[in-house]
Scaffold this active site. Structure first.
Site, PDB file in Angstrom:
ATOM      1  NE  ARG A  15      -1.272   2.518   2.904  1.00  0.00           N
ATOM      2  CZ  ARG A  15      -0.784   3.633   3.413  1.00  0.00           C
ATOM      3  NH1 ARG A  15      -0.701   4.735   2.668  1.00  0.00           N
ATOM      4  NH2 ARG A  15      -0.334   3.679   4.657  1.00  0.00           N
ATOM      5  CG  ASP A  16       3.255   4.281   3.012  1.00  0.00           C
ATOM      6  OD1 ASP A  16       3.008   5.202   2.215  1.00  0.00           O
ATOM      7  OD2 ASP A  16       3.812   4.473   4.108  1.00  0.00           O
ATOM      8  CG  HIS A 208       4.721   4.551   9.263  1.00  0.00           C
ATOM      9  ND1 HIS A 208       3.904   3.644   8.644  1.00  0.00           N
ATOM     10  CD2 HIS A 208       5.190   5.358   8.279  1.00  0.00           C
ATOM     11  CE1 HIS A 208       3.870   3.891   7.344  1.00  0.00           C
ATOM     12  NE2 HIS A 208       4.644   4.939   7.098  1.00  0.00           N
ATOM     13  CG  HIS A 210       8.839   7.618   5.530  1.00  0.00           C
ATOM     14  ND1 HIS A 210       8.399   7.813   4.241  1.00  0.00           N
ATOM     15  CD2 HIS A 210       7.829   6.979   6.167  1.00  0.00           C
ATOM     16  CE1 HIS A 210       7.176   7.313   4.104  1.00  0.00           C
ATOM     17  NE2 HIS A 210       6.809   6.815   5.258  1.00  0.00           N
ATOM     18  CB  CYS A 241       4.883  11.289   1.784  1.00  0.00           C
ATOM     19  SG  CYS A 241       3.432  12.292   2.137  1.00  0.00           S
ATOM     20  CG  ASN A 250       7.219   3.289   4.329  1.00  0.00           C
ATOM     21  OD1 ASN A 250       6.672   3.931   5.196  1.00  0.00           O
ATOM     22  ND2 ASN A 250       6.661   3.064   3.146  1.00  0.00           N
TER      23      ASN A 250
END
Length: 301
Positions: A15-16, A208, A210, A241, A250
């Site tokens: 997803r991300d 979470h 990065h 992002c 990430n």
């Protein structure tokens, strides 16, 4: 505080990691295969799709097909991002068992990312949480920009704590704290966690982070010392992002696994299988993994 004896990794690559790929360039079958490979490697929590408007995130336009197509393994949670009630209802039609909502600790980022204030975003989540509770679906909460914002700069730890507390009290079973642009350092990460855990018990918090400035592993070590035992990662370091200029992916699952193995911390995940998956998905995307450990070890021969 001593380091945790076991850590749960929450895999973000499907997803991300993929959401910023252009258009709908990643085939549905590739997304399904990625999720299944990650589960086969021993990863038990995978965010597999996002039920957002395809107008805003075209790469996630096939979320229903992805969720319906996965061959599900017992003991693996396949979750999806559902920012509003419509997204939740769409997710429920394909049997999603866990969903996530996302807010921000920065007013400017909230406006740019979801076109509303922090307070408005939290109000919007209430019907999602209520409906999810009615049908027995767990909800995870995300807080973006916990260590810095591309528009506001530094974010005060108490602001992060306020948003995390609101999500927790609303019914989120876990709150994931996102260093969206990767500007944090171990000291700022510790101070942020210290503030948040005064409002939300540490066992309900996840990190979470990065890796924009190469600090993600150091920051993760710092918050594990504070008691955090859930970490969001993305195989091959995929992602970024769209609203945060210069934000790299990430932290890579491979790099975190290597760190945890070196610390004697249990994950139940096969590192080489993850490395191989990272090489496979990046070759599908036409590039190489950004995970340092993957580049050092290489794929299976």
């Amino acid at each position: 505080m001593a380091l945790p004896t076991s850590v749960k990794l929450f895999e973000m690559a499907p997803r991300d990691g993929l959401q910023n790929e252009p258009g709908n360039s990643v085939p549905t079958a590739t997304k399904i295969a990625l999720v299944e490979r990650l589960a086969n490697a021993g990863i038990t929590h995978i965010e597999a799709a996002s039920f957002v408007s395809p107008k805003w995130v075209p790469q996630m336009g096939d979320a229903a097909e992805v969720m319906a197509g996965i061959k599900r393994q017992p003991g693996v949670v396949y979750s999806a991002l559902t920012p509003n009630l419509k997204g939740l209802e769409n997710a429920l039609t394909v049997g999603v068992e866990e969903v996530a909502v996302f807010g921000a600790a920065s007013e400017a980022f909230s406006q740019k990312n979801i076109n509303c204030s922090i307070a408005e975003s939290l109000t919007r989540f209430e019907p999602v949480l209520d409906r999810a509770r009615d049908v027995g679906v767990r909800v995870r909460g995300y807080v973006s920009c916990v260590l810095g914002c591309p528009y506001e700069g530094e974010i005060a730890p108490h602001k992060v704590a306020e948003v995390a507390k609101a999500l927790y009290e609303m019914g989120c079973y876990e709150v994931s704290l996102g260093d969206t642009i990767g500007v944090g350092t171990p000291l700022s990460a510790k101070r942020m966690i210290e503030a948040v855990q005064q409002q939300v018990p540490i066992e309900f918090l996840a990190a979470h982070f990065h890796d924009t400035y190469g600090m993600a592993l150091a920051n993760l070590y710092a918050v594990m010392e504070e008691g955090v035992s859930v970490i969001d990662t993305a195989t091959a370091g995929l992602g970024g992002c769209p609203y945060a200029k210069g934000a790299s992916g990430n932290v890579a699952t491979e790099d975190v696994l290597y760190l945890l193995e070196g610390l004697g911390i249990e994950t139940g995940i096969d590192l080489q299988a993850v490395i191989d998956t990272g090489y496979w998905i990046t070759s599908e995307l036409g590039r190489k993994p950004s995970a340092k450990v993957a580049l050092a070890k290489g794929p299976s021969r």
